[in-house]
Design an enzyme around this catalytic site. Structure first.
Site, mmCIF file in Angstrom:
data_model
loop_
_atom_site.group_PDB
_atom_site.id
_atom_site.type_symbol
_atom_site.label_atom_id
_atom_site.label_comp_id
_atom_site.label_asym_id
_atom_site.label_seq_id
_atom_site.Cartn_x
_atom_site.Cartn_y
_atom_site.Cartn_z
ATOM 1 N N ASP A 39 5.442 2.414 11.092
ATOM 2 C CA ASP A 39 4.768 1.159 10.744
ATOM 3 C C ASP A 39 4.018 0.551 11.930
ATOM 4 O O ASP A 39 4.267 -0.594 12.338
ATOM 5 C CB ASP A 39 5.801 0.136 10.220
ATOM 6 C CG ASP A 39 6.615 0.688 9.067
ATOM 7 O OD1 ASP A 39 6.035 1.393 8.219
ATOM 8 O OD2 ASP A 39 7.834 0.422 9.021
ATOM 9 N N GLU A 217 -0.033 -0.268 -2.964
ATOM 10 C CA GLU A 217 1.425 -0.087 -2.957
ATOM 11 C C GLU A 217 2.106 -1.075 -1.999
ATOM 12 O O GLU A 217 2.927 -1.876 -2.378
ATOM 13 C CB GLU A 217 1.747 1.347 -2.529
ATOM 14 C CG GLU A 217 3.211 1.705 -2.629
ATOM 15 C CD GLU A 217 3.664 1.877 -4.069
ATOM 16 O OE1 GLU A 217 3.014 2.667 -4.783
ATOM 17 O OE2 GLU A 217 4.639 1.219 -4.472
HETATM 18 O O1 FUB Z 1 9.437 1.199 7.342
HETATM 19 C C1 FUB Z 1 9.999 0.688 6.192
HETATM 20 C C2 FUB Z 1 8.962 0.620 5.134
HETATM 21 O O2 FUB Z 1 8.373 1.889 4.907
HETATM 22 C C3 FUB Z 1 7.810 -0.245 5.484
HETATM 23 O O3 FUB Z 1 8.112 -1.602 5.381
HETATM 24 C C4 FUB Z 1 6.794 0.259 4.530
HETATM 25 O O4 FUB Z 1 5.488 -0.122 4.794
HETATM 26 C C5 FUB Z 1 6.992 1.750 4.663
HETATM 27 O O5 FUB Z 1 6.315 2.261 5.752
#
Ligand code: FUB
Length: 693
Positions: A39, A217
C-alpha cells in the site's frame, strides 16, 4: 475489506499458495527486501522522495499488519530505511495488527498521517489520524479516537490539499466516500459524502452487483495535475488491476479513463500512488514478487511513466529494474548502511546512534548500492560496525557479489550489538561509476551490524596544491567539453600558466563555450567552494564580458543557471574570474561548470581553471579596473586624458587597457565620438560622457 474478503477467501487462499512460489528476482524492484511492504503512499518533501508503506508480517496468511514504515530516496534506486514510524499500538483504540493502508501529507510544517484501523471496541473499520513534526516521525495519534468511522467500508484514506487550501480525504471499499477536512487537518466539516459509482465514472464490471456496480474496488489515490483531478484506484475485484478516472472538479463528475496496470505481479490486491519528482512522474504499487511473497506478503515497487500530452496516463508495465537512477551516490561522505538498492539476507533495526542500522548479517549475505561514483579512485574503506559475537569480514566488491574486490575489512567483536566501532581497510581499483556490493563472511550465526560506511578518496581527492581540480590544458582538454558546438583546442598560441591554454572558437551564440561536469564526490548542493579561471580574448571588442556559471537541475528537474564569477576581459589581457565563496544552490543536482560570454560569439582562451575548498585564495591575474575617461591612467579624468585620446586616435593608444578607458561610450570600439565626448566632459560642457554622432 472484510466483506470483500469473506466472499473471496477461498479463491485468495488458493491463489496465495500459488503466489508463494513466485520467482526470486534479483533486481531493483521491489524497492525494499528487508521486510514485506504494501500500500505505498509516496510524498515529496524537501527535495526528497518519501514512500510510506504498510507492513505485511512474514508468513502472513491474512492481512496481519502491525505498523507503517517509511523509506526515502533522492536517486530513485537506493532507498534509506527510516524504520517503523507508526504502529497500531500508537492508537489506544485500535485492534492488534490491523494497520492497513495509509497516506501522509505535509501542511504548514506538520505531517498528517491518515490510517486504516479496526476499532477494538466496535469492530468495523475506521480512519485515524496521527501527527508529527518530521516526515520520519515520531507520529502521535491526534485524537485518541477515530477521525471517521467505524464503518466496514471506511478503509484506504487518500488525502489532497487543493490550490484554494481545501483538503479532501477520500476513502472506501466498495463505496467511494469523501469528507472536506478543516484547516487543522484533524477534523472535518459536514457529513461523509458518497460518490455515485456510475459506469461512466468508474467503468462497467462484467459481473457487477449492487455492492460492486462498477470497476471501483478500493485503494483510491486522489490528486490534481493542472486543471484535471485524478482518482486512481484498485479495480475489478480479485485479482485487482489499477484503473483511473478524471474530473474537472475535486468531487466529480468523474469520467472513467481505463486501466493503468494489469493484475499480474503475484498479489491479488494492488494499491497505488502517483507523484512527480525532479521532473519525472512515478507510479508506486505492490506485488508479491519477493521470495516468500504473495497476496498477504506483498512488496512495494516503483515505475517511471510519462503523461500523454492530453494528461492521460499510459499503461504502465511492471518491471524488475524500476526507474532510472537520477544521481550517483557519493562514496566519500558518510552513507547509511540502511541505504540499499538490493540486499540478500540482512534486516534493519533501530540504531542506538540514531536512525537505523543493518542487522542479522550472516555469512553470504550482501548489500548492493547502485551507481556509486568513485571519481579518480578511493584509497580507504571505513565502516561503523558492532558485534556481540566474533565479528567477521566485509568484502567490498564492484558490480556484483563476485566482481573485483576493492577492499577487505576485518570486523572484530565489540562486546555488543550496539557497541559501535570504526574499522578501516585499504581500498584500490575503483574509479568511475560502479554498483557497490558489501559482501559479508565469517563463522556461523549472526556476525556483526553495520551503521554506516564511507570511502576516502585517493590523495584525499585533492591535488598536491589542495585543489579539487586544476585545468592547465598542457596535455589536452582536462575533462572539459564543448557547450553548444564550440570548438575546443588546447593551443600554444597563448598561455597564462605553462605553455598552453584551451582555445574556444567557432562559437555561434553567447552561450556556446566550454563545460565540465562537477563530480559528486566533491561537489554537493548547498556547499561552498572556491572557483577561479583565467580567460583572455584577443579577437573581439576592446572589452568582452565573460562569465563562469553553474548549470544544474533544480528540485523539479528543471535546468537552471547560476553565475559563479564574471569580469570584463580587455582585449589581449588575461583576466581572472574568481569567487572564493561560491555556494551551490540547495536543490542542485547534475552540476556542470561552464564559461560563456554575455553576448556575441568572440573566441577566447581559458587557462588555470581551479576548483578548491571554500575560502581558498587563488593567485591570478586579478581584475583590471577600468575608469572610463582616464586614458593616461593617472587616477583623474582631465584635459591630459582628452589630449592623450586625441593623439591616440591619430596614431594609436599603447594598449587595450587605454583603449577601454578611452571608449567612453562603451561601444566596444575607440573612435572619434569618444574623443569628442571626453573633450565635452573635461571642458565642463557636459557632466557625463555624451556622444555626439
Ligand atoms: O493492505 C491491506 C489492504 O489491502 C489495503 O487496505 C487495501 O488497499 C489492499 O491493498
Amino acid at each position: 475489506m472484510k466483506k470483500l474478503l469473506s466472499g473471496l477467501m477461498a479463491a485468495v487462499v488458493g491463489m496465495t499458495a500459488v503466489l508463494a512460489s513466485a520467482p526470486y528476482i534479483s533486481a531493483d524492484n521491489p524497492i525494499v527486501q528487508t521486510n514485506y511492504t504494501a500500500d505505498p503512499a509516496p510524498m515529496i518533501y524537501n527535495d526528497t522522495f518519501y514512500v510510506y508503506t504498510s507492513h505485511d508480517l512474514d508468513g502472513s496468511t491474512y492481512f496481519t499488519m502491525p505498523d507503517w514504515k517509511c523509506y526515502s530516496t533522492t536517486d530513485m534506486q537506493n532507498w534509506t530505511d527510516h524504520g517503523s514510524v507508526l504502529s497500531y499500538a500508537d492508537f489506544s483504540w485500535a485492534e492488534e495488527n490491523t494497520a492497513w493502508a495509509a497516506q501522509c501529507i505535509e501542511r504548514n510544517g506538520k505531517f498528517y498521517f491518515y490510517v486504516t484501523l479496526v476499532p477494538a471496541a466496535t469492530g468495523g473499520r475506521a480512519i485515524g489520524v496521527a501527527v508529527a513534526d518530521s516526515p520520519e516521525g515520531p507520529f502521535k495519534d491526534a485524537l485518541g479516537k477515530p477521525l471517521i468511522g467505524p464503518n466496514w467500508d471506511y478503509i484506504d484514506p487518500t488525502v489532497f490539499i487543493d490550490d484554494d487550501g481545501q483538503a479532501y480525504l477520500y476513502f472506501g471499499n466498495p463505496t467511494l466516500n469523501y469528507v472536506k477536512l478543516n484547516e487543522d487537518m484533524i477534523s472535518y466539516s459536514g457529513e461523509v459524502s458518497q460518490i455515485p459509482l456510475t459506469t461512466e465514472g468508474f467503468g462497467a464490471r462484467p459481473d457487477g452487483d449492487e455492492r460492486h456496480p462498477t470497476l471501483y474496488e478500493e485503494g483510491p489515490w486522489f490528486y490534481r495535475r493542472g486543471d484535471l483531478y485524478y482518482m486512481v484506484y484498485a479495480a475489478s475485484g480479485i485479482p485487482e488491476n489499477i484503473c483511473y478516472s478524471t474530473s474537472p472538479t475535486p468531487t466529480g463528475p468523474w469520467t472513467f479513463r481505463g486501466e493503468i496496470m494489469g493484475s499480474a505481479g503475484g498479489s491479488f490486491t494492488n494499491h497505488s500512488g502517483i507523484v512527480d519528482y525532479r521532473g519525472h512522474s512515478y507510479f508506486a504499487y505492490h506485488t508479491g514478487q519477493l521470495p516468500g511473497g504473495g497476496g498477504f506478503t506483498r512488496s512495494v515497487c516503483i515505475e517511471e511513466f510519462t503523461y500523454q500530452p492530453d494528461g492521460l496516463i499510459p499503461k504502465i508495465p511492471q518491471t524488475k529494474e524500476g526507474p532510472a537512477q537520477l544521481e550517483a551516490v557519493n562514496p566519500y561522505i558518510r552513507n547509511e548502511a540502511e541505504k540499499i538498492c538490493w540486499e540478500s539476507g540482512v534486516e534493519t533495526e533501530v540504531c542506538s546512534e540514531g536512525g537505523m542500522n543493518v542487522a542479522n548479517i550472516e555469512k553470504g549475505d550482501y548489500i548492493k548500492i547502485k551507481g556509486v561514483d568513485f571519481g579518480d579512485g578511493a584509497e580507504k574503506f571505513t565502516a561503523s560496525i558492532a558485534s556481540a559475537e566474533q565479528g567477521g569480514v566485509i568484502e567490498v566488491h564492484l558490480d556484483s557479489t563476485t566482481g573485483p574486490i576493492i577492499g577487505v575489512c576485518n570486523v572484530p567483536g565489540t562486546g555488543g550489538w550496539q557497541n559501535w566501532q570504526e574499522v578501516s581497510c585499504d581500498s584500490a581499483g575503483a574509479s568511475g561509476v560502479h554498483d557497490l556490493y558489501l559482501v559479508f563472511s565469517g563463522g556461523d550465526g549472526f556476525l556483526f551490524n553495520v551503521d554506516w560506511w564511507q570511502f576516502t578518496a585517493a590523495g584525499g581527492g585533492l591535488t598536491e596544491e589542495g585543489y579539487y581540480f586544476k585545468s592547465t590544458f598542457e596535455n589536452g582538454e582536462d575533462g572539459w567539453s564543448s557547450r553548444g558546438g564550440a570548438s575546443l583546442q588546447p593551443a600554444d598560441t597563448a598561455a597564462y600558466e605553462g605553455d598552453a591554454a584551451l582555445y574556444v572558437s567557432e562559437r555561434t551564440a553567447s552561450w556556446n563555450g566550454m563545460m565540465k561536469k562537477l563530480p559528486t564526490m566533491h561537489f554537493q548542493k548547498g556547499e561552498t567552494y572556491s572557483f577561479s579561471a583565467e580567460v583572455m580574448q584577443n579577437e573581439g571588442r576592446i572589452s568582452e564580458h565573460i562569465m563562469m556559471k553553474l548549470e544544474y537541475k533544480d528540485g523539479n528537474g528543471d535546468v537552471q543557471y547560476h553565475t559563479i564569477a564574471e569580469a570584463d576581459a580587455i582585449r589581449g589581457e588575461w583576466v581572472q574570474l574568481s569567487n572564493t565563496e561560491y555556494t551551490i544552490p540547495a536543490d542542485a543536482s547534475d552540476m556542470h561548470v561552464y564559461l560563456e560570454t554575455a553576448d556575441g560569439s568572440v573566441s577566447f582562451y581559458a587557462d588555470q581553471i581551479i576548483a578548491a575548498p571554500a575560502g581558498t585564495a587563488i593567485a591570478g591575474s586579478g581584475i583590471i579596473t577600468i575608469l572610463k575617461g582616464d586614458v593616461d591612467r593617472s587616477g583623474r579624468i582631465n584635459a591630459f586624458d582628452a589630449a592623450y585620446a586625441k593623439k591616440g586616435l591619430l596614431t594609436s593608444l599603447p594598449n587595450a587597457i587605454a583603449e577601454a578607458e578611452a571608449d567612453v561610450d562603451e561601444s566596444g570600439t575607440f573612435e572619434l565620438v569618444d574623443v569628442v565626448a571626453l573633450i565635452q566632459y573635461v571642458t565642463g560642457k557636459s557632466d557625463r560622457f555624451v556622444t555626439i554622432e
